[in-house]
Design a protein around this motif. Sequence first.
Motif, short mmCIF file in Angstrom:
data_model
loop_
_atom_site.label_atom_id
_atom_site.label_comp_id
_atom_site.label_asym_id
_atom_site.label_seq_id
_atom_site.Cartn_x
_atom_site.Cartn_y
_atom_site.Cartn_z
N LYS A 14 28.17 43.22 40.31
CA LYS A 14 27.17 42.15 40.38
C LYS A 14 26.48 42.17 41.75
O LYS A 14 25.25 42.15 41.85
CB LYS A 14 27.84 40.81 40.13
N GLU A 15 27.28 42.21 42.81
CA GLU A 15 26.73 42.17 44.17
C GLU A 15 25.93 43.43 44.50
O GLU A 15 24.88 43.35 45.13
CB GLU A 15 27.86 41.98 45.20
N SER A 17 24.27 45.40 42.48
CA SER A 17 22.97 45.35 41.79
C SER A 17 21.98 44.54 42.62
O SER A 17 20.84 44.96 42.82
CB SER A 17 23.13 44.72 40.41
N GLU A 18 22.43 43.42 43.11
CA GLU A 18 21.60 42.53 43.92
C GLU A 18 21.22 43.19 45.24
O GLU A 18 20.05 43.20 45.64
CB GLU A 18 22.37 41.23 44.16
N ILE A 19 22.19 43.76 45.94
CA ILE A 19 21.95 44.40 47.25
C ILE A 19 20.97 45.56 47.11
O ILE A 19 20.00 45.66 47.86
CB ILE A 19 23.28 44.89 47.88
N SER A 21 18.79 46.26 44.71
CA SER A 21 17.44 45.91 44.27
C SER A 21 16.68 45.05 45.28
O SER A 21 15.46 45.13 45.37
CB SER A 21 17.48 45.21 42.92
N ARG A 22 17.39 44.24 46.07
CA ARG A 22 16.69 43.28 46.94
C ARG A 22 16.73 43.60 48.43
O ARG A 22 15.81 43.26 49.15
CB ARG A 22 17.27 41.89 46.72
N LYS A 23 17.81 44.20 48.90
CA LYS A 23 18.01 44.34 50.34
C LYS A 23 17.63 45.70 50.91
O LYS A 23 17.30 45.81 52.07
CB LYS A 23 19.48 44.08 50.70
N ARG A 80 30.01 39.37 51.30
CA ARG A 80 29.91 38.61 50.07
C ARG A 80 31.24 38.42 49.34
O ARG A 80 31.43 37.42 48.65
CB ARG A 80 28.91 39.28 49.12
#
Length: 119
Positions: A14-15, A17-19, A21-23, A80
């Motif tokens: 989950k983390e 995917s977020e990192i 795509s966004r960071k 996280r």
Amino acid sequence: MNIRAKQVGEQMKKELSEIISRKIKDPRIGFVTVTDVEVTGDLQQAKVFISVLGDEKQKEDTLIGLAKAKGFIRSEIGRRIRLRKTPEIIFEFDESIDYGNRIETLLNQIQKDGKTEEQ
């Protein structure tokens, strides 16, 4: 794989995917999907399976970009997810998706061939 490793793997998926795509702003990194994360029982290593949209060159460039960003990604995961030690991250292509697509293509071909023989 024990339950704790499975839980950490799910949380990391989950983390990550977020990192990713966004960071991460690396232009080499294309459209990445984290398909699975396998964490060893001792939580020392995490094998991250990814699928990348694009051709072989885009896939290779993405892997290079992710390898360069590995330190940053690992520190973000560490912030996280509360673990004593953040697992070492290894990125690999998820071959199962390509394999599944290949099987689907073959099945469609067989079905098409079967219909032409009936006529």
